[in-house]
Design an enzyme around this catalytic site. Structure first.
Site, PDB file in Angstrom:
ATOM      1  N   SER A 161      36.110 -39.532 -27.282  1.00 52.30           N
ATOM      2  CA  SER A 161      37.000 -39.789 -26.279  1.00 52.30           C
ATOM      3  C   SER A 161      38.184 -38.896 -26.040  1.00 52.30           C
ATOM      4  CB  SER A 161      37.547 -41.302 -26.474  1.00 52.30           C
ATOM      5  OG  SER A 161      38.329 -41.413 -27.805  1.00 52.30           O
ATOM      6  N   LYS A 162      38.301 -37.946 -27.259  1.00 51.61           N
ATOM      7  CA  LYS A 162      39.420 -37.129 -27.299  1.00 51.61           C
ATOM      8  C   LYS A 162      39.305 -35.977 -26.188  1.00 51.61           C
ATOM      9  CE  LYS A 162      41.786 -39.377 -30.263  1.00 51.61           C
ATOM     10  NZ  LYS A 162      43.250 -39.937 -29.830  1.00 51.61           N
TER      11      LYS A 162
END
Length: 346
Positions: free
Chosen positions: A47-48
């Site tokens: 998700s980063k």
């Protein structure tokens, strides 16, 4: 962004629009409908990617990042990988201060992506000069033309998920979502996603997942920072020994704490039952679902979305290693080693 016949200009065009996948076998006996937002489908496998691209592009628009700039960041691994990936495409140097709790797999990946890596001791206070927070600050002061992303205290961390993760989940569930369950480290994912979803429907329950040894849950309940809560734990990217301003505690309804051991076994269970090789924090998030289900917190028609933040390939020397699990004392008669599945023919 060009998507002609699934042909993309570069890898960054693949960030976001990750799938929502129904969890079937693990939740068969639970009340409710359970879906995982599987962030491993991002090109950087976590998700980063969302915050790395968003924060860097915002810095470019404001003239903070210019050609030849060096980007500095603190990370437990995933943010660093995403920043390194974005830096390659955009032509920046990347320097990362990494927690020693990060798996060797993650550190090797960061080096492979061209980042200069400083590994800092994990179990020191946030204001210790050896902590990855202080090391990153010092590097920023020493390096002319550097930009410190500082995800833990960067409001753009929240904004990135408000603009991407929240709308995606709302659209994918056709507005039926009743609960969001997500781990909280920097707090950007849960805060930004929750802010968007609460605007759409304030009745949606936002449940954060915290680790034993972290201060987040108690701070949410009391607004007091209690150092007595802090002790070493093994899960990466979950919980904190400080209070990140990138966490909007007002949009989170409650926190659930999970153990290192149960989270590790649940991660392995997800792989074996759902065919999804996911990371340690995904195991933690799913463990929270188990605990909430045992407390009969979900109803038959509830639509529960759980965020699986990253891919399991980053934990092959940790939760997916029988040797590591043994060293942590995580195997017993209930949870046996998996080595019996491997037979060597001589």
């Amino acid at each position: 962004m060009k998507h002609r016949n699934q042909v993309f200009d570069n890898v960054l065009d693949l960030i976001g629009k990750t799938p929502l996948i129904k969890i079937n076998k693990m939740t068969a006996k639970f009340k409710g409908n359970f879906y995982a937002k599987v962030e491993a489908f991002n090109p950087g496998h976590s998700s980063k990617d969302r915050i790395a691209l968003y924060i860097i592009e915002q810095a470019e628009k404001k003239g903070i990042l210019t050609p030849g700039s060096t980007i500095i960041e603190t990370t437990s691994g995933n943010t660093g990988f995403s920043i390194a990936m974005v830096s390659i495409i955009k032509g920046y140097d990347c320097v990362l201060a990494v927690s020693s709790k990060s798996s060797p797999d993650k550190i090797d990946m960061l080096k492979t992506m061209g980042a200069k890596v400083y590994v800092c001791p994990a179990h020191v206070s946030a204001d210790d000069p050896r902590s990855y927070y202080q090391v990153a600050k010092k590097l920023h002061e020493e390096m002319k033309g550097s930009v410190y992303i500082n995800q833990y205290f960067n409001e753009l961390n929240i904004e990135a998920h408000y603009k991407t993760s929240g709308p995606e989940i709302w659209k994918q569930t056709e507005g039926k979502i009743t609960h969001l369950v997500a781990c909280s480290g920097t707090g950007g994912t849960i805060s930004g996603t929750a802010k968007y979803l609460k605007e759409k429907n304030p009745n949606i329950k936002i449940i954060g997942v915290d680790a034993y040894g972290s201060v987040i849950k108690k701070y949410h309940e009391t607004r007091e920072f209690d150092e007595e809560e802090i002790y070493p734990y093994r899960i990466e990217g979950l919980g904190k020994n400080l209070i990140p301003t990138a966490t909007d505690f007002d949009v989170i309804d409650e926190f659930v704490k999970v153990t290192d051991e149960e989270s590790a076994h649940t991660a392995r269970e997800i792989a074996k039952t759902e065919g999804l090789l996911v990371g340690y924090t995904s195991g933690a998030a799913m463990q929270a679902i188990k605990q909430l289900s045992e407390e009969k917190r979900f109803k038959k028609d509830d639509y529960v979305v759980v965020v699986f933040p990253d891919h399991g390939s980053r934990y092959m020397s940790k939760v997916y290693s029988d040797k590591w699990m043994n060293e942590q004392g995580f195997f017993d008669t209930i949870n046996a080693e998996t080595t019996q599945a491997v037979q060597y023919i001589k």
